[in-house]
Design an enzyme around this catalytic site. Structure first.
Site, PDB file in Angstrom:
ATOM      1  N   ARG A 162       0.917  -1.311   0.029  1.00 37.91           N
ATOM      2  CA  ARG A 162      -0.046   0.013   0.174  1.00 37.91           C
ATOM      3  C   ARG A 162       0.861   1.213   0.074  1.00 37.91           C
ATOM      4  NH1 ARG A 162      -3.158  -3.626  -0.674  1.00 37.91           N
ATOM      5  NH2 ARG A 162      -5.132  -3.744   0.139  1.00 37.91           N
ATOM      6  N   SER A 234     -10.309  -0.349   3.586  1.00 38.36           N
ATOM      7  CA  SER A 234      -9.718  -0.598   4.837  1.00 38.36           C
ATOM      8  C   SER A 234      -9.299   0.602   5.414  1.00 38.36           C
ATOM      9  CB  SER A 234      -8.351  -1.483   4.454  1.00 38.36           C
ATOM     10  OG  SER A 234      -8.670  -2.838   3.879  1.00 38.36           O
ATOM     11  N   GLU A 338      -4.325   3.484   6.535  1.00 37.87           N
ATOM     12  CA  GLU A 338      -4.509   3.412   5.193  1.00 37.87           C
ATOM     13  C   GLU A 338      -5.075   4.436   4.329  1.00 37.87           C
ATOM     14  OE1 GLU A 338      -4.508   1.899   2.240  1.00 37.87           O
ATOM     15  OE2 GLU A 338      -5.921   0.546   1.808  1.00 37.87           O
TER      16      GLU A 338
HETATM   17  N1  EPU Z   1     -10.160 -11.388  10.297  1.00 39.31           N
HETATM   18  C1  EPU Z   1     -10.648 -11.270  11.328  1.00 39.31           C
HETATM   19  N2  EPU Z   1     -12.057 -10.833  11.823  1.00 39.31           N
HETATM   20  C2  EPU Z   1     -12.762 -10.587  10.549  1.00 39.31           C
HETATM   21  C3  EPU Z   1     -11.929 -10.188   9.238  1.00 39.31           C
HETATM   22  C4  EPU Z   1     -10.847 -10.710   9.167  1.00 39.31           C
HETATM   23  O1  EPU Z   1      -9.919 -11.639  12.308  1.00 39.31           O
HETATM   24  O2  EPU Z   1     -13.601  -9.936  10.903  1.00 39.31           O
HETATM   25  C5  EPU Z   1      -8.774 -11.802  10.042  1.00 39.31           C
HETATM   26  C6  EPU Z   1      -8.519 -13.132   9.593  1.00 39.31           C
HETATM   27  O3  EPU Z   1      -7.434 -13.662  10.261  1.00 39.31           O
HETATM   28  C7  EPU Z   1      -8.418 -13.167   8.089  1.00 39.31           C
HETATM   29  C8  EPU Z   1      -7.669 -12.028   7.835  1.00 39.31           C
HETATM   30  O4  EPU Z   1      -8.281 -10.934   8.857  1.00 39.31           O
HETATM   31  O5  EPU Z   1      -7.832 -14.306   7.882  1.00 39.31           O
HETATM   32  C9  EPU Z   1      -7.869 -11.289   6.442  1.00 39.31           C
HETATM   33  O6  EPU Z   1      -8.910 -11.041   6.250  1.00 39.31           O
HETATM   34  P1  EPU Z   1      -9.270 -10.614   4.812  1.00 39.31           P
HETATM   35  O7  EPU Z   1      -9.297 -11.685   3.905  1.00 39.31           O
HETATM   36  O8  EPU Z   1     -10.886  -9.921   4.912  1.00 39.31           O
HETATM   37  O9  EPU Z   1      -8.246  -9.323   4.191  1.00 39.31           O
HETATM   38  P2  EPU Z   1      -7.545  -8.016   5.413  1.00 39.31           P
HETATM   39  O10 EPU Z   1      -6.085  -8.388   5.472  1.00 39.31           O
HETATM   40  O11 EPU Z   1      -8.536  -7.711   6.385  1.00 39.31           O
HETATM   41  C10 EPU Z   1      -6.792  -7.059   3.054  1.00 39.31           C
HETATM   42  C11 EPU Z   1      -6.872  -5.792   2.239  1.00 39.31           C
HETATM   43  C12 EPU Z   1      -7.980  -5.610   1.749  1.00 39.31           C
HETATM   44  C13 EPU Z   1      -8.399  -6.644   0.517  1.00 39.31           C
HETATM   45  C14 EPU Z   1      -8.262  -8.063   1.321  1.00 39.31           C
HETATM   46  C15 EPU Z   1      -8.194  -9.216   0.292  1.00 39.31           C
HETATM   47  C16 EPU Z   1      -5.167  -4.321   3.577  1.00 39.31           C
HETATM   48  C17 EPU Z   1      -5.239  -2.861   4.473  1.00 39.31           C
HETATM   49  N3  EPU Z   1      -6.657  -4.443   3.342  1.00 39.31           N
HETATM   50  O12 EPU Z   1      -7.743  -6.925   3.999  1.00 39.31           O
HETATM   51  O13 EPU Z   1      -8.152  -4.297   0.929  1.00 39.31           O
HETATM   52  O14 EPU Z   1      -9.588  -6.686  -0.029  1.00 39.31           O
HETATM   53  O15 EPU Z   1      -6.996  -7.982   1.965  1.00 39.31           O
HETATM   54  O16 EPU Z   1      -7.080  -9.264  -0.340  1.00 39.31           O
HETATM   55  O17 EPU Z   1      -4.562  -4.683   3.135  1.00 39.31           O
HETATM   56  C18 EPU Z   1      -8.498  -2.092   0.962  1.00 39.31           C
HETATM   57  O18 EPU Z   1      -7.351  -1.746   0.974  1.00 39.31           O
HETATM   58  O19 EPU Z   1      -9.407  -1.035   0.959  1.00 39.31           O
HETATM   59  C19 EPU Z   1      -9.157  -3.267   0.991  1.00 39.31           C
HETATM   60  C20 EPU Z   1     -10.073  -3.608   1.237  1.00 39.31           C
END
Ligand code: EPU
Length: 348
Positions: A162, A234, A338
């Protein structure tokens, strides 16, 4: 040039704020005129695309230029690859769909990300195992001071998680006009992200269309639609911490998930670093689904802060500060933003 322009329809958080001056730009000459207009009045100028990653803390005292330049062109091809240049004002998702229908592959995992093409390199958008830097070959920019058009290679963009040079040394200095991508003629399916692999587990050999559809379905189920519930995706980055710090947190929180940080030219990345999910940290602090006035933490994805109606920037900021404070207290981990705050948090 419009004066005292209401920005509510130009930020996906749907916050009320006004720009002293606002203009929509369709070509380079209009952009140069806007730069001249701002310089003559000694006003700051900022570029706004889809407004999907910004939080207006208050009225903007300068000139906001909204990029609406259009155009998608094939600039080179070989037997394996096609180089496609897209204007910065093109809708990101529209561009991904265009490429899918033209059988140009590689962008499917980045479907449905709000915003425009010009914003993609700034924060090196990434989702479901793909970061846009993997497909960008170069970025065409206008130098805001000299007015000269230049081309930056992918390496010169210094992409990270990012992150890019456009958030650092070149912040406000170069204005993105177009981005060129190297796309594949043959499908290149990336199911490295567990949630995506799981969604497609019933299909032996998924097509790019099926990957695209699955990504759209996951996003729709987890992330709020900004046209329904104001948000900017995010709100925080997933913290990248070193292994010593990680080991320390694990002592108290042994089920803390972690992901390896992609290597190469990322600013922070060597194998000594791990990424931990901010969503998990926020959930453990108990903030998930909670409301603070009209500002809230999204139930399905606590990394996303939402505007339940007429939240003010101050409501969202107060909620963000509290979350950051609680996470720091409970885990000793500092969450990083972010979303871009305008003006930045450091200024008054
Ligand atoms: N998780 C929880 N609780 C929740 C949701 C998620 O504990 O309610 C934990 C779980 O361990 C899960 C992990 O978070 O395995 C990852 O969750 P998720 O796959 O939803 O992805 P994220 O890391 O939270 C990132 C990006 C998103 C992108 C997704 C999918 C960042 C800041 N965010 O989110 O990007 O869509 O991965 O690749 O890196 C954005 O940048 O606006 C965005 C939405």
């Amino acid at each position: 040039m419009q004066e005292y322009f209401d920005l509510q329809a130009h930020n996906t958080f749907k916050l009320s704020a006004r720009a002293r001056y606002f203009c929509a730009i369709t070509d380079v000459q209009e952009l140069r005129d806007a730069l001249q207009f701002a310089r003559a009045r000694n006003l700051p100028l900022m570029v706004l695309g889809g407004g999907s990653n910004v939080l207006f803390r208050k009225d903007y005292p300068g000139v906001i230029v909204h990029m609406t330049n259009r155009g998608i062109d094939i600039v080179a091809e070989t037997a394996e690859a096609v180089w496609v240049r897209a204007a910065s004002g093109e809708s990101w998702h529209g561009f991904v769909e265009y490429c899918l229908h033209a059988s140009l592959h590689g962008l499917e995992n980045l479907a449905l990300i709000p915003g425009c093409v010009g914003a993609a390199p700034i924060q090196n958008i990434g989702a479901y195992g793909v970061e846009v830097k993997e497909l960008i070959t170069d970025v065409e920019v206008l130098d805001a001071v000299t007015g000269v058009i230049e081309t930056l290679t992918c390496t010169q963009c210094e992409f990270g998680y990012r992150d890019s040079i456009f958030k650092h040394n070149l912040h406000r200095r170069k204005i993105i006009l177009s981005v060129t991508f190297r796309l594949h003629r043959s499908p290149c399916i990336n199911l490295g992200y567990a949630a995506l692999a799981q969604a497609l587990s019933g299909i032996a050999d998924p097509t790019p269309q099926q990957v695209f559809d699955a990504v759209c379905a996951i996003r729709r189920s987890k992330l709020p639609d900004p046209t329904v519930l104001g948000n900017a995706g995010s709100f925080f980055k997933n913290p990248v911490i070193n292994r010593e710090a990680f080991a320390k947190v694990l002592q108290d929180w042994p089920d803390l998930p972690s992901f390896p940080v992609a290597v190469d030219n990322d600013r922070n990345s060597v194998s000594n670093w791990v990424k931990v999910p901010a969503a998990w940290l926020i959930e453990k602090t108990g903030w998930k689904g909670r409301k603070f006035g009209q500002a809230g933490v999204y139930q399905q994805q606590p990394l996303v802060l939402v505007n339940h109606g007429d939240a003010s920037a101050a409501d969202i900021l107060a909620l963000a500060e509290q979350i950051m404070f609680t996470v720091a207290q409970q885990f000793g981990i500092q969450l990083e933003l972010e979303v871009q705050w305008i003006p930045p948090r450091s200024s008054a």
